[in-house]
Write an enzyme that holds these catalytic residues in place. Sequence first.
Site, short mmCIF file in Angstrom:
data_model
loop_
_atom_site.label_atom_id
_atom_site.label_comp_id
_atom_site.label_asym_id
_atom_site.label_seq_id
_atom_site.Cartn_x
_atom_site.Cartn_y
_atom_site.Cartn_z
CB CYS A 8 -2.24 6.26 -7.52
SG CYS A 8 -3.48 7.31 -8.27
CD GLU A 21 -5.41 0.88 -3.49
OE1 GLU A 21 -4.94 -0.24 -3.21
OE2 GLU A 21 -6.13 1.10 -4.48
CG HIS A 32 -7.08 4.07 -6.39
ND1 HIS A 32 -6.06 3.20 -6.09
CD2 HIS A 32 -6.56 4.96 -7.29
CE1 HIS A 32 -4.98 3.53 -6.79
NE2 HIS A 32 -5.26 4.59 -7.51
NE ARG A 87 -2.20 1.00 -18.63
CZ ARG A 87 -2.96 1.90 -19.25
NH1 ARG A 87 -2.90 2.03 -20.57
NH2 ARG A 87 -3.79 2.68 -18.57
#
Length: 213
Positions: free
Chosen positions: A138, A75, A165, A85
């Site tokens: 994360c 990332e 990731h 979510r």
Amino acid sequence: MSGFEAFGGAASNPSGDVVRRLALSGHPGVRLSTVVLPVAFAASGGRLRAAVDEFRPDVVIALGLAEGRSGITPERVAINLDDARIPDNDGAQPIDERIELHGPDGRFTGLPVKAIVDALQKADLPASVSLSAGSYVCNHVFYVLQALAEQSERQGRPLRSGFIHVPASPELAAGHPGMPSLSLDELERGIRIVIDTVVATPVDARLPGGAIH
């Protein structure tokens, strides 16, 4: 090095599984300390801070799961936003909340992400640079980690850090037809390449690795 526990009803999390493997076997030429973090907004940052205070590392590589991705994805930037979510493992579900009220909108990685991707691809492992760590735990940990790196720098104790990731394991992908996966053996091989690349690369390679959209 950090990974995460299982979440969302899954039985395992390959990011945590790989970290546990490395904790048992170590890595040549590196004093490796590991922690498996809770998938919880409130608890994860504190556990990470405690680990950094305890181990006082020179480098922190944090791992997390990104189901649906086909490769290992370092990332590039963490954003100052929690927007869940699904609830975390403690039942919390923040929506459109800043991680730090007066913190910057984004914090960039301190890892050589393009050199990492290049090394992984040369080892025939799928990899690409990611420009979004999402807005779940994360990203939260990534943002907190880079804040810790800034604090360490101000204290005269440089800390190189960032987030990577990993895709689903075959076991996790089994219930989702078409979902890409990498075995734990492949993930372990890839993360060992990541470690070697970070140690050997103080300044990132100048290679194309951006995205059009």
